[in-house]
Every structure is written in C-alpha cells, then in structure tokens.
Design a protein around this motif. Sequence first.
Motif, PDB file in Angstrom:
ATOM      1  N   THR A 189       0.860  -1.186   0.000  1.00 35.92           N
ATOM      2  CA  THR A 189       0.000   0.000   0.000  1.00 35.92           C
ATOM      3  C   THR A 189       0.893   1.232   0.000  1.00 35.92           C
ATOM      4  OG1 THR A 189      -1.782  -1.111   1.182  1.00 35.92           O
ATOM      5  CG2 THR A 189      -1.773   1.299   1.244  1.00 35.92           C
ATOM      6  N   LEU A 190       0.580   2.142  -0.901  1.00 31.38           N
ATOM      7  CA  LEU A 190       1.396   3.336  -1.043  1.00 31.38           C
ATOM      8  C   LEU A 190       0.474   4.549  -1.136  1.00 31.38           C
ATOM      9  CD1 LEU A 190       4.198   4.644  -1.589  1.00 31.38           C
ATOM     10  CD2 LEU A 190       3.807   4.183  -4.017  1.00 31.38           C
ATOM     11  N   THR A 191       0.731   5.563  -0.327  1.00 26.79           N
ATOM     12  CA  THR A 191      -0.061   6.796  -0.368  1.00 26.79           C
ATOM     13  C   THR A 191       0.768   7.888  -1.029  1.00 26.79           C
ATOM     14  OG1 THR A 191      -1.269   6.170   1.621  1.00 26.79           O
ATOM     15  CG2 THR A 191      -1.292   8.499   1.009  1.00 26.79           C
ATOM     16  N   ILE A 192       0.186   8.506  -2.028  1.00 27.96           N
ATOM     17  CA  ILE A 192       0.888   9.535  -2.797  1.00 27.96           C
ATOM     18  C   ILE A 192      -0.031  10.743  -2.977  1.00 27.96           C
ATOM     19  CG2 ILE A 192       2.174   7.737  -4.035  1.00 27.96           C
ATOM     20  CD1 ILE A 192       0.424   8.348  -6.489  1.00 27.96           C
ATOM     21  N   GLN A 193       0.496  11.789  -3.573  1.00 30.22           N
ATOM     22  CA  GLN A 193      -0.311  12.965  -3.876  1.00 30.22           C
ATOM     23  C   GLN A 193      -0.688  12.965  -5.350  1.00 30.22           C
ATOM     24  OE1 GLN A 193       1.428  16.666  -2.663  1.00 30.22           O
ATOM     25  NE2 GLN A 193       1.333  16.159  -0.499  1.00 30.22           N
ATOM     26  N   ALA A 194      -1.845  13.547  -5.639  1.00 25.86           N
ATOM     27  CA  ALA A 194      -2.272  13.676  -7.032  1.00 25.86           C
ATOM     28  C   ALA A 194      -1.172  14.363  -7.836  1.00 25.86           C
ATOM     29  CB  ALA A 194      -3.570  14.465  -7.111  1.00 25.86           C
ATOM     30  N   GLY A 195      -0.910  13.838  -8.991  1.00 25.08           N
ATOM     31  CA  GLY A 195       0.163  14.360  -9.841  1.00 25.08           C
ATOM     32  C   GLY A 195       1.452  13.567  -9.723  1.00 25.08           C
ATOM     33  N   ALA A 198      -4.792  -2.351 -12.594  1.00 27.11           N
ATOM     34  CA  ALA A 198      -5.825  -1.767 -11.739  1.00 27.11           C
ATOM     35  C   ALA A 198      -7.129  -2.514 -11.926  1.00 27.11           C
ATOM     36  CB  ALA A 198      -6.005  -0.288 -12.069  1.00 27.11           C
ATOM     37  N   THR A 199      -7.770  -2.887 -10.808  1.00 29.08           N
ATOM     38  CA  THR A 199      -9.040  -3.605 -10.909  1.00 29.08           C
ATOM     39  C   THR A 199     -10.112  -2.705 -11.515  1.00 29.08           C
ATOM     40  OG1 THR A 199      -9.568  -2.979  -8.637  1.00 29.08           O
ATOM     41  CG2 THR A 199      -8.499  -5.110  -8.965  1.00 29.08           C
ATOM     42  N   THR A 229      -8.714   5.782  -4.451  1.00 24.44           N
ATOM     43  CA  THR A 229      -8.050   4.550  -4.035  1.00 24.44           C
ATOM     44  C   THR A 229      -8.015   3.600  -5.226  1.00 24.44           C
ATOM     45  OG1 THR A 229      -8.751   4.804  -1.738  1.00 24.44           O
ATOM     46  CG2 THR A 229      -8.136   2.591  -2.457  1.00 24.44           C
ATOM     47  N   TYR A 230      -6.816   3.178  -5.584  1.00 18.89           N
ATOM     48  CA  TYR A 230      -6.633   2.342  -6.767  1.00 18.89           C
ATOM     49  C   TYR A 230      -6.094   0.980  -6.328  1.00 18.89           C
ATOM     50  CZ  TYR A 230      -6.936   6.820  -9.251  1.00 18.89           C
ATOM     51  OH  TYR A 230      -7.363   8.047  -9.734  1.00 18.89           O
ATOM     52  N   ASP A 231      -6.975  -0.016  -6.343  1.00 19.97           N
ATOM     53  CA  ASP A 231      -6.547  -1.380  -6.059  1.00 19.97           C
ATOM     54  C   ASP A 231      -6.040  -2.010  -7.357  1.00 19.97           C
ATOM     55  OD1 ASP A 231      -7.130  -1.597  -3.270  1.00 19.97           O
ATOM     56  OD2 ASP A 231      -9.263  -1.619  -3.789  1.00 19.97           O
ATOM     57  N   TYR A 232      -5.013  -2.815  -7.213  1.00 20.48           N
ATOM     58  CA  TYR A 232      -4.490  -3.481  -8.402  1.00 20.48           C
ATOM     59  C   TYR A 232      -4.014  -4.874  -8.047  1.00 20.48           C
ATOM     60  CZ  TYR A 232       0.193  -2.080  -6.713  1.00 20.48           C
ATOM     61  OH  TYR A 232       1.333  -1.886  -5.960  1.00 20.48           O
ATOM     62  N   MET A 269      -1.615 -11.732  -5.812  1.00 23.80           N
ATOM     63  CA  MET A 269      -0.733 -10.576  -5.628  1.00 23.80           C
ATOM     64  C   MET A 269      -1.584  -9.322  -5.752  1.00 23.80           C
ATOM     65  SD  MET A 269       2.506 -11.657  -8.072  1.00 23.80           S
ATOM     66  CE  MET A 269       3.242 -10.037  -7.905  1.00 23.80           C
ATOM     67  N   THR A 270      -1.743  -8.600  -4.640  1.00 24.02           N
ATOM     68  CA  THR A 270      -2.572  -7.404  -4.677  1.00 24.02           C
ATOM     69  C   THR A 270      -1.816  -6.217  -4.096  1.00 24.02           C
ATOM     70  OG1 THR A 270      -3.558  -7.912  -2.525  1.00 24.02           O
ATOM     71  CG2 THR A 270      -4.737  -8.711  -4.482  1.00 24.02           C
ATOM     72  N   GLY A 271      -2.194  -5.045  -4.546  1.00 21.38           N
ATOM     73  CA  GLY A 271      -1.599  -3.813  -4.034  1.00 21.38           C
ATOM     74  C   GLY A 271      -2.617  -2.689  -4.088  1.00 21.38           C
ATOM     75  N   ARG A 272      -2.266  -1.589  -3.480  1.00 19.85           N
ATOM     76  CA  ARG A 272      -3.186  -0.449  -3.433  1.00 19.85           C
ATOM     77  C   ARG A 272      -2.383   0.841  -3.469  1.00 19.85           C
ATOM     78  NH1 ARG A 272      -7.741  -0.184   1.155  1.00 19.85           N
ATOM     79  NH2 ARG A 272      -8.773  -1.471  -0.428  1.00 19.85           N
ATOM     80  N   ILE A 273      -2.843   1.754  -4.332  1.00 16.63           N
ATOM     81  CA  ILE A 273      -2.285   3.104  -4.363  1.00 16.63           C
ATOM     82  C   ILE A 273      -3.381   4.050  -3.876  1.00 16.63           C
ATOM     83  CG2 ILE A 273      -1.219   4.915  -5.758  1.00 16.63           C
ATOM     84  CD1 ILE A 273       0.463   2.394  -5.671  1.00 16.63           C
ATOM     85  N   VAL A 274      -3.091   4.794  -2.817  1.00 12.95           N
ATOM     86  CA  VAL A 274      -4.032   5.793  -2.304  1.00 12.95           C
ATOM     87  C   VAL A 274      -3.524   7.163  -2.758  1.00 12.95           C
ATOM     88  CG1 VAL A 274      -5.094   6.814  -0.260  1.00 12.95           C
ATOM     89  CG2 VAL A 274      -4.613   4.340  -0.337  1.00 12.95           C
ATOM     90  N   VAL A 275      -4.354   7.854  -3.526  1.00 14.52           N
ATOM     91  CA  VAL A 275      -3.957   9.159  -4.065  1.00 14.52           C
ATOM     92  C   VAL A 275      -4.768  10.244  -3.353  1.00 14.52           C
ATOM     93  CG1 VAL A 275      -3.713  10.572  -6.132  1.00 14.52           C
ATOM     94  CG2 VAL A 275      -3.500   8.078  -6.297  1.00 14.52           C
ATOM     95  N   VAL A 276      -4.065  11.079  -2.613  1.00 16.05           N
ATOM     96  CA  VAL A 276      -4.723  12.181  -1.915  1.00 16.05           C
ATOM     97  C   VAL A 276      -4.522  13.454  -2.728  1.00 16.05           C
ATOM     98  CG1 VAL A 276      -4.385  11.089   0.328  1.00 16.05           C
ATOM     99  CG2 VAL A 276      -2.685  12.698  -0.523  1.00 16.05           C
TER     100      VAL A 276
END
Length: 164
Positions: free
Chosen positions: A43-49, A66-67, A91-94, A102-109
């Motif tokens: 799980t990774l949290t990033i900023q838009a852009g 991405a699902t 929130t982007y699950d993939y 194998m699953t992951g998640r990108i959280v974009v704030v």
Amino acid sequence: MRTVVVSLLAALVVGLAPGAASSPARAATHVVEIVDFAYAPATLTIQAGDTVTWTNLDADAHTATATGGAFDSGLLDEGDSYSFTFAQPGTYDYLCTPHPFMTGRIVVVAAAAPTPASSAGSLPDVAMRARQGWDGGPGWQLALGLLLLAAGALVAARAAARRG
Ligand code: CO
C-alpha cells in the motif's frame, strides 16, 4: 538591436514569472518493487500528480493491473518497469493478472495546498522580490525592463518623427 531588446525583455518576463524565485511543490516519483510474488510496499499513499514506477525484480513475469481499469502495465519481465501518473485522487486497487493473489493499493490524496508564503498575491510577491535587489531577486531586471521600455518609447518616437 531589436533582437537584443526582445531577448532582454524575455529574460525580464522569465525572472518575474511566478515560481522563478521560489520552487513550487514538485510532483514526486515513487517506486514499488515487485519481488517474491508481492508488491513492496503493498500500500502506497501519494499525492495527485505523482508518478508510481513498478519494477519487476522477480524472474517470473508480473503485471500491475488496476481492478478499476485505470492502468495496466502488461506483462513485465525481470528488470522491466512501468510508470503511471495519478492525476485524480482516489483509491486504486491493483493485482497481478497471472497471479491474482498478488494485490496492491495506491491511495492518491489531493495535492497539498500551497503554503501561505507561496500563495501570497503576485503584487506583494513582486514588491518583496524587488527589495531583494541585485543579490536575491529580479529587482535589477525590473529596473532594466523599465529602462528598456523607456528606450523603446524613445526609438518609436524618433521613428515617428522621421516619418512625419
Ligand atoms: Co505476478
């Protein structure tokens, strides 16, 4: 002469452009490694852009898919990378298509709001930079620009006088 004036005026405009003196918030690039049939970090949290780059370190081929369909790396062989820039918060699950466990998640704030200093109006900003003078800012460029404008007006006036 005209070329010199134009290039000096261009330098003036560049010098006074917002962000020339202060560095604005910059988009970052984050790395997710694919190793031992897992995403790290999962799980990774990033900023838009911001951009995320997945790199496959396994001998087996994997994907980051991405699902919701936002992105799909396709099969990444060992050593291959895939990058995607996340413009929209969410929130982007993939998962990995060949290995759905194998699953992951990108959280974009949303990108952080500009700091009060950098969001100050352009007028006080210019005044502040002008006070910095030769060493700190484009104050000398402002003076040069005014000088060039005066020179340009003089040239125009002389040209008009020659015509008339
Ligand atoms: Co896989």
